[in-house]
Write a protein that holds these residues in place. Structure first.
Motif, PDB file in Angstrom:
ATOM      1  N   GLY A 298       0.799  -1.214   0.000  1.00 22.18           N
ATOM      2  CA  GLY A 298       0.000   0.000   0.000  1.00 22.18           C
ATOM      3  C   GLY A 298       0.835   1.270   0.000  1.00 22.18           C
ATOM      4  O   GLY A 298       1.626   1.494  -0.911  1.00 22.18           O
ATOM      5  N   PRO A 299       0.700   2.115   1.026  1.00 18.39           N
ATOM      6  CA  PRO A 299       1.397   3.400   1.023  1.00 18.39           C
ATOM      7  C   PRO A 299       2.912   3.270   1.005  1.00 18.39           C
ATOM      8  O   PRO A 299       3.596   4.137   0.464  1.00 18.39           O
ATOM      9  CB  PRO A 299       0.920   4.072   2.326  1.00 18.39           C
ATOM     10  CG  PRO A 299       0.431   2.935   3.183  1.00 18.39           C
ATOM     11  CD  PRO A 299      -0.145   1.945   2.231  1.00 18.39           C
ATOM     12  N   LEU A 300       3.461   2.193   1.557  1.00 17.96           N
ATOM     13  CA  LEU A 300       4.911   2.037   1.567  1.00 17.96           C
ATOM     14  C   LEU A 300       5.481   2.035   0.161  1.00 17.96           C
ATOM     15  O   LEU A 300       6.479   2.708  -0.118  1.00 17.96           O
ATOM     16  CB  LEU A 300       5.301   0.745   2.299  1.00 17.96           C
ATOM     17  CG  LEU A 300       6.791   0.398   2.283  1.00 17.96           C
ATOM     18  CD1 LEU A 300       7.620   1.512   2.909  1.00 17.96           C
ATOM     19  CD2 LEU A 300       7.042  -0.924   2.994  1.00 17.96           C
ATOM     20  N   ILE A 301       4.819   1.308  -0.760  1.00 19.18           N
ATOM     21  CA  ILE A 301       5.383   1.202  -2.109  1.00 19.18           C
ATOM     22  C   ILE A 301       4.761   2.211  -3.076  1.00 19.18           C
ATOM     23  O   ILE A 301       5.157   2.270  -4.239  1.00 19.18           O
ATOM     24  CB  ILE A 301       5.267  -0.237  -2.664  1.00 19.18           C
ATOM     25  CG1 ILE A 301       3.825  -0.769  -2.607  1.00 19.18           C
ATOM     26  CG2 ILE A 301       6.164  -1.171  -1.875  1.00 19.18           C
ATOM     27  CD1 ILE A 301       2.965  -0.361  -3.750  1.00 19.18           C
ATOM     28  N   ASP A 302       3.828   3.026  -2.575  1.00 14.80           N
ATOM     29  CA  ASP A 302       3.223   4.029  -3.454  1.00 14.80           C
ATOM     30  C   ASP A 302       3.745   5.429  -3.155  1.00 14.80           C
ATOM     31  O   ASP A 302       4.333   6.077  -4.017  1.00 14.80           O
ATOM     32  CB  ASP A 302       1.703   4.003  -3.333  1.00 14.80           C
ATOM     33  CG  ASP A 302       1.042   4.990  -4.278  1.00 14.80           C
ATOM     34  OD1 ASP A 302       1.454   5.041  -5.456  1.00 14.80           O
ATOM     35  OD2 ASP A 302       0.140   5.721  -3.850  1.00 14.80           O
ATOM     36  N   ILE A 303       3.556   5.926  -1.947  1.00 14.97           N
ATOM     37  CA  ILE A 303       4.026   7.268  -1.602  1.00 14.97           C
ATOM     38  C   ILE A 303       5.258   7.221  -0.708  1.00 14.97           C
ATOM     39  O   ILE A 303       6.165   8.040  -0.838  1.00 14.97           O
ATOM     40  CB  ILE A 303       2.909   8.117  -0.959  1.00 14.97           C
ATOM     41  CG1 ILE A 303       2.288   7.417   0.264  1.00 14.97           C
ATOM     42  CG2 ILE A 303       1.839   8.439  -1.983  1.00 14.97           C
ATOM     43  CD1 ILE A 303       1.254   8.254   1.004  1.00 14.97           C
ATOM     44  N   GLY A 304       5.312   6.250   0.192  1.00 11.17           N
ATOM     45  CA  GLY A 304       6.463   6.142   1.080  1.00 11.17           C
ATOM     46  C   GLY A 304       7.753   5.916   0.321  1.00 11.17           C
ATOM     47  O   GLY A 304       8.812   6.445   0.689  1.00 11.17           O
ATOM     48  N   VAL A 305       7.679   5.168  -0.757  1.00 11.52           N
ATOM     49  CA  VAL A 305       8.873   4.858  -1.531  1.00 11.52           C
ATOM     50  C   VAL A 305       9.504   6.110  -2.117  1.00 11.52           C
ATOM     51  O   VAL A 305      10.725   6.200  -2.264  1.00 11.52           O
ATOM     52  CB  VAL A 305       8.539   3.825  -2.639  1.00 11.52           C
ATOM     53  CG1 VAL A 305       7.700   4.456  -3.745  1.00 11.52           C
ATOM     54  CG2 VAL A 305       9.791   3.220  -3.230  1.00 11.52           C
ATOM     55  N   HIS A 306       8.688   7.126  -2.433  1.00 15.53           N
ATOM     56  CA  HIS A 306       9.229   8.373  -2.980  1.00 15.53           C
ATOM     57  C   HIS A 306      10.090   9.097  -1.950  1.00 15.53           C
ATOM     58  O   HIS A 306      11.204   9.543  -2.253  1.00 15.53           O
ATOM     59  CB  HIS A 306       8.093   9.294  -3.426  1.00 15.53           C
ATOM     60  CG  HIS A 306       7.557   8.984  -4.781  1.00 15.53           C
ATOM     61  ND1 HIS A 306       8.352   8.951  -5.901  1.00 15.53           N
ATOM     62  CD2 HIS A 306       6.294   8.718  -5.204  1.00 15.53           C
ATOM     63  CE1 HIS A 306       7.610   8.671  -6.964  1.00 15.53           C
ATOM     64  NE2 HIS A 306       6.362   8.517  -6.556  1.00 15.53           N
ATOM     65  N   MET A 307       9.566   9.245  -0.737  1.00 18.01           N
ATOM     66  CA  MET A 307      10.322   9.956   0.288  1.00 18.01           C
ATOM     67  C   MET A 307      11.506   9.121   0.773  1.00 18.01           C
ATOM     68  O   MET A 307      12.573   9.666   1.086  1.00 18.01           O
ATOM     69  CB  MET A 307       9.416  10.327   1.455  1.00 18.01           C
ATOM     70  CG  MET A 307       8.353  11.362   1.121  1.00 18.01           C
ATOM     71  SD  MET A 307       9.003  12.965   0.547  1.00 18.01           S
ATOM     72  CE  MET A 307       8.902  12.775  -1.249  1.00 18.01           C
TER      73      MET A 307
END
Length: 353
Positions: free
Chosen positions: A177-186
């Motif tokens: 979920g967010p880890l590989i979608d938005i978290g990965v960017h930061m």
């Protein structure tokens, strides 16, 4: 060396039509978008009609066999990143693959090895690296203004920002979920600014507390009954050079801000926040904060595509490399593994790039 880059697209959905194609078109006479493929042929046909792309395919393998291409953008769900990348590299194409690199470390390594064997560029859609705030801070870091950067905090958190479209909540197709979608960017931004140190130990935990029930959707209504990914992930990552990162990412959390995307760096001569950019130092017996009065206006997506095209035409190395993709994938998968096992995960020697 060719003067015009002949580009094809694998996947014709939102990221292709909203980001890749429009920014390739901004490159004007440097690029010709030749073909597009999508497993849903109607989606490929709609993309082709919208942007006047001459060739349409349902099977990207047919596209790669029948059309002479120099480069390919891969805009599929994450499950298909690795096979599409391998097919494109083996067909003699440079590849810009959307993030994250893959579903597993083994897939990321396979992609890295295929790029090396083919002698082609493989880079990933980490457009935040190209943001003016990141580029500016990178110059400060490289000039030693922060000294040795030994710690970072990474936040990519939404209050109720579960995507109400696409396959973002489908674990089988996305991997998380967010880890590989938005978290990965930061996370990638922090690693890039820190010089991409080699990861050593990861302690992570994931939660599914809000996504699997109905609620207010700031990005549209999501399918709570089929929500199969985490809605929050938290982790501590240590590196072989002694540095560390604290990470927090969420599609949905009970916090004040609707969305926070930021990286904070701490070095022995200074620190910094990236969004908005501010540098913290001690000089002449005074604690000072430094903020830029001007930053360039071009966005990260535009610069990412522009530079990918230039790197392919000039045979330069993109700033995001396959080796970094492997390190990043190691961290991502170790966070999920740690959460499942309840123990810290040590990234072993056998997983070295």
């Amino acid at each position: 060396m060719a003067n015009v880059l002949r580009v094809g697209l694998i996947g014709a959905g939102g990221i292709a039509q909203g980001v890749h194609v429009p920014n390739y078109l901004k490159c004007e006479d440097k690029v010709e978008i030749v073909a597009v493929s999508d497993v849903v042929k109607a989606t490929a046909e709609a993309c082709a009609e919208k942007f006047s792309i001459p060739h349409v395919f349902e099977d990207y393998k047919e596209m790669l066999e029948e059309i002479e291409l120099d480069a390919v953008s891969i805009c599929t769900p994450n499950k298909f990143h690795e096979p599409a990348t391998l097919a494109a590299l083996n067909a003699g194409c440079h590849v810009l693959c959307e993030k994250p690199p893959a579903m597993t470390v083994e897939e990321a390594v396979s992609m890295q090895q295929a790029a090396k064997k083919a002698g082609k560029k493989l880079t990933f859609g980490f457009h935040y690296r190209h943001m003016p705030e990141v580029e500016t801070l990178k110059r400060f870091v490289d000039a030693g203004e922060l000294g040795a950067v030994y710690a970072a905090n990474v936040r990519a958190v939404r209050r109720r920002g579960i995507p109400g479209w696409g396959v973002f909540t489908n674990k089988e197709l996305q991997g998380g979920g967010p880890l590989i979608d938005i978290g990965v960017h930061m996370l990638d931004t922090a690693l890039y600014l820190m010089g991409y140190p080699q990861p050593e130990t990861v302690l992570g935990v994931t939660y599914q507390k809000l996504g699997n029930r109905k609620g207010v959707g700031l990005l549209g209504d999501w399918d709570s009954e089929n929500f199969s990914v985490e809605d929050m992930a938290r982790a501590m990552i240590t590196f072989k050079n002694g540095s560390s990162i604290l990470l927090e990412t969420a599609f949905a959390a009970n916090v004040e801000e609707h969305e926070v995307m930021n990286v904070s760096l701490m070095g022995d001569k200074g620190g910094a926040d990236v969004f908005p950019l501010k540098v913290y130092q001690e000089k002449h017996d005074t604690l000072i904060d430094i903020s830029p009065s001007y930053l360039p206006k071009k966005g990260g997506h535009e610069l990412q595509i522009e530079r990918f095209v230039d790197h392919c035409l000039s045979n330069q190395q993109p700033i995001s490399t396959p080796e970094e993709g492997v390190y990043l994938q190691q961290i991502i998968n170790a966070i999920y593994e740690s959460s499942e096992s309840g123990r810290a995960v040590t990234i072993g020697k056998e997983e070295k790039v």
